[in-house]
Design an enzyme around this catalytic site. Structure first.
Site, mmCIF file in Angstrom:
data_model
loop_
_atom_site.group_PDB
_atom_site.id
_atom_site.type_symbol
_atom_site.label_atom_id
_atom_site.label_comp_id
_atom_site.label_asym_id
_atom_site.label_seq_id
_atom_site.Cartn_x
_atom_site.Cartn_y
_atom_site.Cartn_z
ATOM 1 N N GLY A 10 15.563 -3.098 3.725
ATOM 2 C CA GLY A 10 15.492 -1.905 2.935
ATOM 3 C C GLY A 10 15.048 -0.590 3.609
ATOM 4 O O GLY A 10 15.192 -0.771 4.689
ATOM 5 N N CYS A 126 0.297 5.275 4.094
ATOM 6 C CA CYS A 126 1.344 6.165 4.593
ATOM 7 C C CYS A 126 0.396 7.316 4.908
ATOM 8 O O CYS A 126 0.234 7.912 6.141
ATOM 9 C CB CYS A 126 2.594 6.621 4.112
ATOM 10 S SG CYS A 126 2.978 6.714 2.547
ATOM 11 N N HIS A 235 5.790 13.534 5.534
ATOM 12 C CA HIS A 235 3.940 13.285 4.284
ATOM 13 C C HIS A 235 3.144 14.547 5.257
ATOM 14 O O HIS A 235 3.033 14.446 6.039
ATOM 15 C CB HIS A 235 3.669 12.108 4.362
ATOM 16 C CG HIS A 235 3.714 11.254 3.319
ATOM 17 N ND1 HIS A 235 5.402 11.194 2.466
ATOM 18 C CD2 HIS A 235 3.016 10.469 2.523
ATOM 19 C CE1 HIS A 235 5.349 10.168 1.766
ATOM 20 N NE2 HIS A 235 4.444 9.385 2.153
ATOM 21 N N ASN A 308 7.084 9.980 7.431
ATOM 22 C CA ASN A 308 6.307 8.221 6.756
ATOM 23 C C ASN A 308 6.533 7.374 6.451
ATOM 24 O O ASN A 308 5.821 6.229 6.687
ATOM 25 C CB ASN A 308 5.917 8.748 4.787
ATOM 26 C CG ASN A 308 6.874 9.154 4.126
ATOM 27 O OD1 ASN A 308 8.147 10.207 5.247
ATOM 28 N ND2 ASN A 308 7.948 8.467 3.382
HETATM 29 P P1 A2P Z 1 16.754 -6.725 -0.794
HETATM 30 O O1 A2P Z 1 17.775 -6.162 0.178
HETATM 31 O O2 A2P Z 1 17.995 -8.671 -0.378
HETATM 32 O O3 A2P Z 1 17.081 -7.041 -1.717
HETATM 33 P P2 A2P Z 1 13.095 -1.516 -0.106
HETATM 34 O O4 A2P Z 1 11.230 -1.244 0.134
HETATM 35 O O5 A2P Z 1 13.605 -0.378 0.479
HETATM 36 O O6 A2P Z 1 13.254 -1.353 -1.723
HETATM 37 O O7 A2P Z 1 13.128 -3.014 0.350
HETATM 38 C C1 A2P Z 1 12.420 -3.633 0.317
HETATM 39 C C2 A2P Z 1 12.804 -5.943 1.538
HETATM 40 O O8 A2P Z 1 12.611 -6.757 1.168
HETATM 41 C C3 A2P Z 1 14.835 -6.020 1.082
HETATM 42 O O9 A2P Z 1 15.212 -5.665 2.244
HETATM 43 C C4 A2P Z 1 15.030 -6.466 0.130
HETATM 44 O O10 A2P Z 1 15.958 -7.423 0.538
HETATM 45 C C5 A2P Z 1 13.533 -7.358 0.117
HETATM 46 N N1 A2P Z 1 12.913 -8.195 -0.742
HETATM 47 C C6 A2P Z 1 12.825 -8.127 -1.729
HETATM 48 N N2 A2P Z 1 12.092 -9.574 -2.673
HETATM 49 C C7 A2P Z 1 12.439 -10.330 -1.192
HETATM 50 C C8 A2P Z 1 12.437 -11.320 -1.564
HETATM 51 N N3 A2P Z 1 11.883 -12.505 -3.322
HETATM 52 N N4 A2P Z 1 12.413 -12.112 -0.239
HETATM 53 C C9 A2P Z 1 12.599 -11.705 1.096
HETATM 54 N N5 A2P Z 1 12.845 -10.352 0.902
HETATM 55 C C10 A2P Z 1 13.181 -9.790 -0.412
#
Ligand code: A2P
Length: 330
Positions: A10, A126, A235, A308
């Site tokens: 993410g 943040c 920010h 941020n």
């Molecule tokens: P993935 O890329 O496989 O969806 P952002 O805030 O930028 O959207 O990123 C969210 C992060 O949290 C991503 O790395 C996402 O993985 C991960 N994520 C979301 N849901 C889960 C989950 N249930 N288990 C593990 N990681 C998660």
């Protein structure tokens, strides 16, 4: 030292990896974690490849620390499972911030409250982080009575979809996926997060409640207006602070300049003041436009800017981890 980064694919997770690498965090094993759809993907860290694993695999590997940035519901479900396995979780979501049994930490302000028993530690919002870094030394010296803050928040604070929305709008594509209820490019939206019954947004209430919790002083009155602007990252905040005691503007500037984690940029003769484009990829909080509020006794105006995704999220979490390692609290 085994470190898991949960949400490694993410926006914030990616910056966490970069900050861990840059600051040469003393880790011996990296465990990148994401959702099932990302399992097996490769992440490069310090020139080496690491495969993304799922939550269950990561918990079984019993990391020493897990830096979480995978959303509130994921954190509510999985942070306790990591904690049960002996991992100390540092969580970037809002899931645990106001839980009275959890500490809400900005290292420059209140890391001293941490103990070895804290297995889930919350990373603040943040906008709150960058503000309290500047407020704390001022509170210690002059005692803050009231804070009036208005924010100018960038789209990376919302996530990838918001960045895409703004970039689409810049290209003239107005019917793409929307992260906001309105166009953000060439616009300003006076709403961040959902509205609560008192007419404030959740983001505004976070700033109010989290500031008091981090500063450890429920007597500080805070009011906030949080606003989204069409800036990619960084920010900014206009902050008006009323103190119990009077101050000298030159002393306030000197105090800001000598506070670790703050960079004073305040030279109006040379048009020097903090701006989000200059704070990009920096770990510090930038402070400027310091001046007396001439409409109120003992009151000050200032302008606070930070990246941020860095001090507002990833850097703060990594600094908490650094503190735990240094004080042997894991
Ligand atoms: P993935 O890329 O496989 O969806 P952002 O805030 O930028 O959207 O990123 C969210 C992060 O949290 C991503 O790395 C996402 O993985 C991960 N994520 C979301 N849901 C889960 C989950 N249930 N288990 C593990 N990681 C998660």
């Amino acid at each position: 030292m085994k470190i898991a980064v949960v949400g490694a694919t993410g926006l914030v997770g990616t910056v966490m990896l970069k900050v861990l690498e840059e600051r040469n965090f003393p880790l011996t094993e990296l465990i990148p974690v994401a959702s099932e759809k990302s399992v097996g993907k490769e992440i490069t860290f310090k020139g080496k490849q690491f495969k993304v694993v799922n939550m269950e695999t990561a918990i079984a590997m019993r990391p020493d620390i897990a830096l979480f940035s995978a959303g509130g519901s994921t954190s509510l479900k999985y942070a306790p499972l990591f904690a049960e396995a002996g991992t100390t979780v540092i969580d970037n979501s809002s899931a645990w911030r106001m839980d009275p049994s959890k500490k809400l930490i900005v290292p420059e302000v209140n890391a001293y409250v941490l103990s070895i028993d804290d297995k889930i530690i919350a990373n603040p919002n943040c906008s709150t982080i960058q503000m309290v870094v500047a407020l704390k030394p001022l509170h210690d010296k002059y005692r803050i009575k009231r804070v009036v803050v208005s924010t100018y928040q960038s789209v990376t604070g919302t996530g990838v979809k918001a960045v895409e929305q703004m970039m689409n709008e810049r290209k003239g594509i107005l019917d793409g996926p929307m992260a906001y209820p309105y166009q953000i490019d060439l616009n300003v939206i006076p709403q961040i997060d959902v509205f609560e019954s008192n007419g404030y947004t959740k983001e505004e209430m976070k700033m109010i409640k989290e500031t008091r919790k981090i500063m450890g002083d429920e007597s500080i009155r805070v009011t906030a207006t949080t606003v989204r602007i069409p800036v990619m990252g960084g920010h900014s905040e206009s902050v008006n602070i009323e103190f119990e005691n009077d101050f000298d503007v030159a002393d306030v500037k000197a105090l800001m300049a000598s506070t670790p984690g703050i960079i004073l940029e305040d030279d109006i003769d040379n048009l020097k003041y903090p701006m989000p484009k200059d704070a990009h990829e920096k770990d510090e909080v930038f402070v400027g436009r310091i001046r007396r509020d001439e409409s109120m006794p003992n009151t000050l105006n200032m302008w606070i800017v930070a990246d941020n995704l860095r001090k507002g999220a990833a850097t703060n979490a990594v600094q908490i981890a650094e503190f735990l390692v240094k004080k042997e609290l894991i």
